[in-house]
Design a protein around this motif. Sequence first.
Motif, PDB file in Angstrom:
ATOM      1  N   SER A  23      24.770  -3.414  53.980  1.00 22.08           N
ATOM      2  CA  SER A  23      25.654  -2.682  53.152  1.00 22.08           C
ATOM      3  C   SER A  23      26.152  -1.759  54.058  1.00 22.08           C
ATOM      4  O   SER A  23      27.576  -1.583  54.019  1.00 22.08           O
ATOM      5  CB  SER A  23      24.806  -1.897  52.198  1.00 22.08           C
ATOM      6  N   THR A  27      30.413  -2.076  55.065  1.00 22.26           N
ATOM      7  CA  THR A  27      31.059  -0.758  54.325  1.00 22.26           C
ATOM      8  C   THR A  27      31.746  -0.059  55.623  1.00 22.26           C
ATOM      9  O   THR A  27      32.767   0.556  55.693  1.00 22.26           O
ATOM     10  CB  THR A  27      30.254  -0.214  53.529  1.00 22.26           C
ATOM     11  N   HIS A  94      23.546   1.224  47.284  1.00 22.84           N
ATOM     12  CA  HIS A  94      23.900   0.330  48.124  1.00 22.84           C
ATOM     13  C   HIS A  94      23.866  -0.929  47.673  1.00 22.84           C
ATOM     14  O   HIS A  94      22.929  -1.118  46.644  1.00 22.84           O
ATOM     15  CB  HIS A  94      23.042   0.327  49.681  1.00 22.84           C
ATOM     16  N   LEU A  95      24.677  -1.943  47.813  1.00 26.79           N
ATOM     17  CA  LEU A  95      24.868  -3.140  47.287  1.00 26.79           C
ATOM     18  C   LEU A  95      24.932  -4.038  48.470  1.00 26.79           C
ATOM     19  O   LEU A  95      25.518  -3.754  49.648  1.00 26.79           O
ATOM     20  CB  LEU A  95      26.172  -3.387  46.421  1.00 26.79           C
ATOM     21  N   PRO A  97      26.827  -6.896  50.475  1.00 29.94           N
ATOM     22  CA  PRO A  97      28.284  -6.777  50.392  1.00 29.94           C
ATOM     23  C   PRO A  97      28.957  -7.955  49.451  1.00 29.94           C
ATOM     24  O   PRO A  97      29.903  -7.561  48.916  1.00 29.94           O
ATOM     25  CB  PRO A  97      28.483  -7.578  51.664  1.00 29.94           C
ATOM     26  N   GLU A  99      28.005  -8.315  46.494  1.00 26.35           N
ATOM     27  CA  GLU A  99      27.981  -7.937  45.160  1.00 26.35           C
ATOM     28  C   GLU A  99      29.092  -7.210  44.910  1.00 26.35           C
ATOM     29  O   GLU A  99      29.355  -6.692  43.487  1.00 26.35           O
ATOM     30  CB  GLU A  99      26.323  -7.446  45.053  1.00 26.35           C
ATOM     31  N   GLN A 100      29.675  -6.719  45.944  1.00 30.39           N
ATOM     32  CA  GLN A 100      30.838  -5.559  45.462  1.00 30.39           C
ATOM     33  C   GLN A 100      31.980  -6.260  44.318  1.00 30.39           C
ATOM     34  O   GLN A 100      32.138  -7.361  44.354  1.00 30.39           O
ATOM     35  CB  GLN A 100      31.711  -5.336  46.726  1.00 30.39           C
ATOM     36  N   GLY A 101      32.461  -5.304  43.555  1.00 27.03           N
ATOM     37  CA  GLY A 101      33.202  -5.682  42.349  1.00 27.03           C
ATOM     38  C   GLY A 101      32.608  -6.414  41.388  1.00 27.03           C
ATOM     39  O   GLY A 101      33.474  -6.882  40.586  1.00 27.03           O
ATOM     40  N   GLY A 105      27.262  -1.913  40.882  1.00 21.59           N
ATOM     41  CA  GLY A 105      27.020  -0.465  41.588  1.00 21.59           C
ATOM     42  C   GLY A 105      27.348   0.485  40.186  1.00 21.59           C
ATOM     43  O   GLY A 105      26.499   1.563  40.225  1.00 21.59           O
ATOM     44  N   HIS A 134      36.536   3.923  50.062  1.00 24.87           N
ATOM     45  CA  HIS A 134      36.220   2.771  48.754  1.00 24.87           C
ATOM     46  C   HIS A 134      34.997   3.522  47.979  1.00 24.87           C
ATOM     47  O   HIS A 134      35.174   3.561  46.644  1.00 24.87           O
ATOM     48  CB  HIS A 134      35.621   1.337  49.484  1.00 24.87           C
ATOM     49  N   ALA A 135      34.108   3.973  48.764  1.00 25.28           N
ATOM     50  CA  ALA A 135      33.116   4.613  47.828  1.00 25.28           C
ATOM     51  C   ALA A 135      33.542   5.791  47.257  1.00 25.28           C
ATOM     52  O   ALA A 135      33.136   6.312  45.890  1.00 25.28           O
ATOM     53  CB  ALA A 135      31.619   5.151  48.559  1.00 25.28           C
ATOM     54  N   PHE A 138      35.246   4.987  44.071  1.00 25.02           N
ATOM     55  CA  PHE A 138      33.964   4.692  43.047  1.00 25.02           C
ATOM     56  C   PHE A 138      33.523   5.636  42.275  1.00 25.02           C
ATOM     57  O   PHE A 138      33.393   5.874  41.496  1.00 25.02           O
ATOM     58  CB  PHE A 138      33.276   3.695  43.841  1.00 25.02           C
TER      59      PHE A 138
END
Length: 171
Positions: A23, A27, A94-95, A97, A99-101, A105, A134-135, A138
């Motif tokens: 992650s 990121t 943390h995810l 990568p 798993e994003q979207g 999260g 990005h974070a 979010f």
Amino acid sequence: MTVTLRPATGDDLMEVGALHQRSRVATYSSFLPAEALADPTPEAMGRYWTERWTWEQDTHRMTVAERAGTLVGFSYLGPDDEDDPSTGLLNALHLDPAEQGRGTGRTLMVDALDAMRARGWRRAVLWVLRDNTHARAFYQRGGWTPTGVEREEHIGAVLTPQLRYTRPLTV
């Protein structure tokens, strides 16, 4: 396939460390040099979480997210790092990568906020890297706002600015 959450166990921590490192690299590579992200290795990050969990498991909570039996994310929360007894700290979210979207999260964040409320905390805080836009977006979508407090910590040899965010836990 939906994501499921469960409390982490000691058996998860090496895998949590490997996911955490993946992650970070995915990121942070857009704003930190590769040499800053080369260390720790996934194994070293797993040992870090194993050691940390040894000392904090009575006061902190780690939740893992799984999809089809595979660990795809985790959250870690505990008491405020500035010793405010009415505040909880979201230490990590943390995810993997891939798993994003997918909503994982958000699911982990909602679960962490519910756990903080259940502990009687009235406010939640977290630290986010200033350049991790990005974070930051979010968290802002999730009701978090910057407090104006900043700090710097090393990632590898690179000093990285961080911003403190907060949100109320009252309903």
